[in-house]
Design a protein around this motif. Structure first.
Motif, mmCIF file in Angstrom:
data_model
loop_
_atom_site.group_PDB
_atom_site.id
_atom_site.type_symbol
_atom_site.label_atom_id
_atom_site.label_comp_id
_atom_site.label_asym_id
_atom_site.label_seq_id
_atom_site.Cartn_x
_atom_site.Cartn_y
_atom_site.Cartn_z
ATOM 1 N N CYS A 37 -0.476 1.790 9.948
ATOM 2 C CA CYS A 37 -1.454 2.197 9.003
ATOM 3 C C CYS A 37 -1.314 1.626 7.463
ATOM 4 O O CYS A 37 -1.997 1.323 6.822
ATOM 5 N N LEU A 40 -1.916 -2.113 7.065
ATOM 6 C CA LEU A 40 -3.041 -2.231 6.972
ATOM 7 C C LEU A 40 -3.733 -1.930 5.724
ATOM 8 O O LEU A 40 -4.556 -2.942 5.209
ATOM 9 N N ARG A 44 -5.061 -4.917 3.114
ATOM 10 C CA ARG A 44 -6.557 -4.781 3.358
ATOM 11 C C ARG A 44 -7.617 -5.819 2.896
ATOM 12 O O ARG A 44 -8.274 -6.276 3.157
ATOM 13 N N ILE A 47 -6.931 -9.039 4.622
ATOM 14 C CA ILE A 47 -7.486 -9.170 5.898
ATOM 15 C C ILE A 47 -9.010 -9.303 5.820
ATOM 16 O O ILE A 47 -9.590 -9.957 6.438
#
Length: 149
Positions: A37, A40, A44, A47
């Motif tokens: 997490c 990520l 972010r 992504i």
């Protein structure tokens, strides 16, 4: 090699009779999820950029952008006049893909249903769009609190 049954458990560790400690598997899983997490969250933006590139590539492969018309198509369909000349856009190789599809459809309906010219239909469409956005035909907002000098 036979495993020795645990004799005591304390916190997140299991202690066996020979003094060795082992981490419980659910704690390892929780640690991996937390680290995932955090990664990520940290990446972010990268992504999201990669996702946008993928969507654009997929749309172009599926012909999404090929369905868009050009100014030449708009002229051929009658969406040009002396007051709204698209020839300048064509001559200057305007990179845009033509007029708005929604506006062209509504203007075409007005032209066909009421037998109006392109300029008259465009005027009626523009006035209806202004009305939908709370603007009077003269260009002033319909706001009762409006003060003009």
């Amino acid at each position: 090699m036979a495993e020795i049954p645990p004799s005591s458990t304390s916190g997140g560790y299991m202690y066996t009779d020979d003094g060795e400690s082992r981490v419980k598997s659910h704690h390892v899983l929780l640690f991996v999820i937390i680290v995932g997490c955090l990664l990520l969250f940290h990446f972010r933006h990268k992504i999201a950029e990669a996702h946008d590139r993928y969507r654009t590539r997929t749309r172009s492969q599926n012909g999404f952008y090929n369905r868009l018309s050009s100014f030449q198509d708009d002229v051929l369909r009658g969406f040009s006049s002396s007051n709204f000349d698209l020839e300048g856009n064509i001559e200057s190789n305007d990179p845009r893909k033509g007029l708005s599809e929604e506006a062209k459809l509504e203007i075409e309906v007005i032209m066909n249903a009421k037998g109006k010219s392109f300029d008259e239909a465009r005027l009626e469409y523009t006035q209806s769009e202004l009305g939908r956005n709370g603007i009077h035909n003269d260009g002033l907002p319909n706001d009762p609190k409006l003060v003009t000098f």
